[in-house]
Design an enzyme around this catalytic site. Sequence first.
Site, PDB file in Angstrom:
ATOM      1  N   ALA A 305      40.941  70.382 -45.540  1.00 38.79           N
ATOM      2  CA  ALA A 305      40.426  69.717 -44.341  1.00 38.79           C
ATOM      3  C   ALA A 305      41.218  70.111 -43.110  1.00 38.79           C
ATOM      4  O   ALA A 305      40.669  70.251 -42.014  1.00 38.79           O
ATOM      5  CB  ALA A 305      40.478  68.202 -44.531  1.00 38.79           C
ATOM      6  N   ASP A 351      46.840 104.486 -11.693  1.00 42.19           N
ATOM      7  CA  ASP A 351      46.865 105.855 -11.183  1.00 42.19           C
ATOM      8  C   ASP A 351      46.123 105.897  -9.855  1.00 42.19           C
ATOM      9  O   ASP A 351      45.231 105.073  -9.617  1.00 42.19           O
ATOM     10  CB  ASP A 351      46.126 106.786 -12.159  1.00 42.19           C
ATOM     11  CG  ASP A 351      47.073 107.434 -13.148  1.00 42.19           C
ATOM     12  OD1 ASP A 351      48.279 107.302 -12.965  1.00 42.19           O
ATOM     13  OD2 ASP A 351      46.587 108.060 -14.099  1.00 42.19           O
ATOM     14  N   GLY A 626      51.526 111.074  -9.220  1.00 40.48           N
ATOM     15  CA  GLY A 626      52.348 112.282  -9.188  1.00 40.48           C
ATOM     16  C   GLY A 626      52.336 112.939  -7.827  1.00 40.48           C
ATOM     17  O   GLY A 626      53.056 113.902  -7.584  1.00 40.48           O
ATOM     18  N   ASN A 768      38.985  69.164 -37.350  1.00 37.58           N
ATOM     19  CA  ASN A 768      39.931  69.146 -38.465  1.00 37.58           C
ATOM     20  C   ASN A 768      40.791  67.891 -38.463  1.00 37.58           C
ATOM     21  O   ASN A 768      41.100  67.340 -39.526  1.00 37.58           O
ATOM     22  CB  ASN A 768      40.823  70.391 -38.415  1.00 37.58           C
ATOM     23  CG  ASN A 768      40.072  71.638 -38.849  1.00 37.58           C
ATOM     24  OD1 ASN A 768      39.643  72.419 -38.021  1.00 37.58           O
ATOM     25  ND2 ASN A 768      39.879  71.811 -40.138  1.00 37.58           N
ATOM     26  N   GLU A 771      38.771  65.224 -40.014  1.00 35.50           N
ATOM     27  CA  GLU A 771      38.704  65.349 -41.471  1.00 35.50           C
ATOM     28  C   GLU A 771      40.002  64.883 -42.127  1.00 35.50           C
ATOM     29  O   GLU A 771      39.984  64.205 -43.163  1.00 35.50           O
ATOM     30  CB  GLU A 771      38.406  66.805 -41.844  1.00 35.50           C
ATOM     31  CG  GLU A 771      37.002  67.261 -41.424  1.00 35.50           C
ATOM     32  CD  GLU A 771      36.847  68.769 -41.451  1.00 35.50           C
ATOM     33  OE1 GLU A 771      37.782  69.444 -41.920  1.00 35.50           O
ATOM     34  OE2 GLU A 771      35.810  69.269 -40.995  1.00 35.50           O
ATOM     35  N   ASN A 796      33.597  73.207 -41.857  1.00 35.99           N
ATOM     36  CA  ASN A 796      34.535  74.057 -41.115  1.00 35.99           C
ATOM     37  C   ASN A 796      33.988  75.455 -40.849  1.00 35.99           C
ATOM     38  O   ASN A 796      34.243  76.044 -39.802  1.00 35.99           O
ATOM     39  CB  ASN A 796      35.860  74.178 -41.871  1.00 35.99           C
ATOM     40  CG  ASN A 796      36.638  72.870 -41.874  1.00 35.99           C
ATOM     41  OD1 ASN A 796      36.296  71.929 -41.163  1.00 35.99           O
ATOM     42  ND2 ASN A 796      37.678  72.802 -42.687  1.00 35.99           N
TER      43      ASN A 796
END
EC number: 7.2.2.10
Length: 999
Positions: A305, A351, A626, A768, A771, A796
């Site tokens: 659960a 960049d 660069g 949960n 439960e 679930n």
Amino acid sequence: MEEAHLLPAADVLRRFSVTAEGGLSPAQVTRARERYGPNELPTEEGKSLWELVLEQFEDLLVRILLLAALVSFVLACFEEGEETTTAFVEPLVIVLILVANAVVGVWQERNAENAIEALKEYEPEMGKVIRSDRKGVQRIRARDIVPGDIVEVAVGDKVPADLRLIEIKSTTLRVDQSILTGESVSVTKHTDAIPDPRAVNQDKKNMLFSGTNIASGKAVGVAVATGLHTELGKIRNQMASVEPERTPLQQKLDEFGRQLSRAISVICMAVWVINIGHFADPAHGGSWLRGAVYYFKIAVALAVAAIPEGLPAVITTCLALGTRRMARKNAIVRSLPSVETLGCTSVICSDKTGTLTTNQMSVCRMFVVAEAEAGTCRLHEFTISGTTYAPEGEVRQGEQPVRCGKFDGLVELATICALCNDSALDYNEAKGVYEKVGEATETALTCLVEKMNVFDTDLQALSRVERAGACNAVIKQLMRKEFTLEFSRDRKSMSVYCTPTRPGLVAQGSKMFVKGAPESVIERCSSVRVGSRTVPLNTTSREQILAKVRDWGSGSDTLRCLALATRDAPPRKEAMQLDDCSKFVQYETDLTFVGCVGMLDPPRPEVASCIARCRQAGIRVVMITGDNKGTAVAICRRLGILEDTEDVVGKAYTGREFDDLSPEQQRHACRTARCFARVEPAHKSRIVENLQSFNEVTAMTGDGVNDAPALKKAEIGIAMGSGTAVAKSAAEMVLSDDNFASIVAAVEEGRAIYSNMKQFIRYLISSNVGEVVCIFLTAILGLPEALIPVQLLWVNLVTDGLPATALGFNPPDLDIMEKRPRNPREALISGWLFFRYLAIGVYVGLATVAAATWWFLYDAEGPQVTFYQLRNFLKCSEDNPLFTGTDCEVFESRFPTTMALSVLVTTEMCNALNSVSENQSLLRMPPWLNPWLLAAVAMSMALHFLILLVPPLPLIFQVTPLSGRQWVVVLQISLPVILLDEALKYLSRKHVDEEKGRQ
């Protein structure tokens, strides 16, 4: 040999005891191979299938589930009666979930490109060397080349090792080394020593690097580094040393798993210990061991659960849906967890070329001379619109569009641009865009000619393919190019020798058209073109022209300027010594200056507004390039990365300036800088490391091989769609359109995904909690089981899983890009939010127990026992006077578990409808704003009725159909959760408003 660029070529040859004419002897080759090994990058050993499978079970949540499945399986082996079959359903379902999860994980790992292996595509298979055992040039396998070998390269070749140039056998040698240095144009090389021990790779003009391509020319060099000692090999070592870090979401889920395991252990132990007194009850046949096993089963049910089995699947689904939405915005995500990490991004290191700019060189200004009398010089200046290679744009003088054919100077300027040019435009029908064929600078001139249309060519009826070169073709019909005097460093120009093709033009004779660096070309000019007249070039005119060039090349523009000139009466081509390039400068003298063009790689039009959005969202944008510092700072100002008048001290650094700082100063620089110019790959990695030391979440863009280590090190590596395979495979995300705006859209999507993820994670956890409360309460009060493990698994995984997934479609908050980036260490649930979802969970648990209890106590179809009898149901027997007239089997009825399960499902559906917004009332943000959620709720309820009504599902899930009266009670118990959550949202809004007021 690290210092090869510092030494004259003769000294380098002496170091290797070799001559350019003879090459290495077989004995020298053998010794070098024993010392340095083969000229190849070692293959990375991949993980075995078994290792990949085991990796999928390293997640703590997965291990807890595995343990629960194992215990359930052992207990199922001891079941008796009709429960024997159903008892195996629970461990089987859990194992199937874990197997599916592992299969998906292994499949993703197997299909992921390997960045280090992708480097090998830049290794050529063959090379050309000079050795003493054979006359002339011989072809050998590239892996057999050793340091000291004399290597020959020509146009189209891939350089097989790092070479120090000793002789250039053509007018010029140009090399495309963009994969290594990120330079957008090919680089001219020479053989002179470079007396700079700190020169970056871009400045080592006497070196050829392994894996780069010869764009034009032919040369001979001595191999100074092979295999892992080359610049390409160093990048391989950097990438191999980068350990992948877990994303913020993975770290949070790991922490959640640890907390969950501790909580489960404590609660399960508590339930088992509390019921020790009931182990010997009559229901267990008086056996203490059977009672202990019974309550251990309840503890296992409690564990099932407490574990949100559907959470991994829902998170994966939500992230996968997010990647689809991002893909529609040109951001292709290679790593699912990085979708959520995007929402934490606090620094974007981008960049310049191709990301912030279009990487399509465009002429935006030009001038010809209008008047050049004694003491005066007046210029006709023009601006040109358009920021891509598309031959579409207007030429304007001031604010007025002009017809270029009316200006004799512009006609000649267009002629030079078209003929002094080896590049072209091409329409790519597959992509629907115009692309360059050849050099970017020359393609910009080709595009300018098309925009100018000096001969008023009718372009209306032409297809896009024909339109690409229509105006250039007209000019090339008038003059024929006889030969080209290639560019060289000493004269900084190139020219073409052209003869007329039309009878009417033959009298004008041949001409030489020249283009090059303004200072160099103007120095060789003796006259200037004013309309159709040729006027002597006096000092005043020369200075004014050069001043205009300097003005365009500095300040906020930093244009790349090219001067265009004509030699009206060149020598006869038969009298020219074309095999001696030292004579070229003599032929390019006594020139007539025609005009000048200024070009740039233009910023993408949409980028400036995106950078403003980033600033509003608290995200710092840093340009890393660069290019030289002046150009980089100018682009930063144009885009809003730097303010127009902002002092760049402490805000912009070159790679060398950064190296000069102490480690602590470098850390500080990374915290404040907006621009890094003239940098090497190692700089990018150090910048990422320094930013990470401040807990910044960094997104780093790149497209070359040189970018791969930094892409791998950054939390979010972003490769360009047009970039190298190495960069793409090292990155978490690929931009199919190379556009900075797509990064910002992806960050916004990442924030929205995280916001929705919080909603469904809390939704699942509150379920949960409900439960756990239900099972804990029934165990403590001694009530019959309200829910059994297989029912908990169903809720679930399925009935809760669908709405949880649909919550991933919640609309984003309107102010989502007005908030600062969240802290990646911010807990998913804490403080007030934890209390909110605990309160909802406790209500769900109480409601579930209440539903089962109602059936026993009050339902007309139930036994209507007393609460005392219900609490002592395990003592029920025919001999116990407390249960006189009560059938003990009633306590094993399916009705109370069905009532409890129905209330649990209905309450959770109400809870899902409440989760459209974290704090907004249902009246402000109603459920129909997310139609997917309504569909998911309807589907979950339909599935619930399915297990109640369709055999054999009622047997498997131990449920039975309910009457209408019973469903009314289910709704009466379930619906108040909406009112409870509305009250909590109201308190939350007040709490949030007060917090904002205090801030």
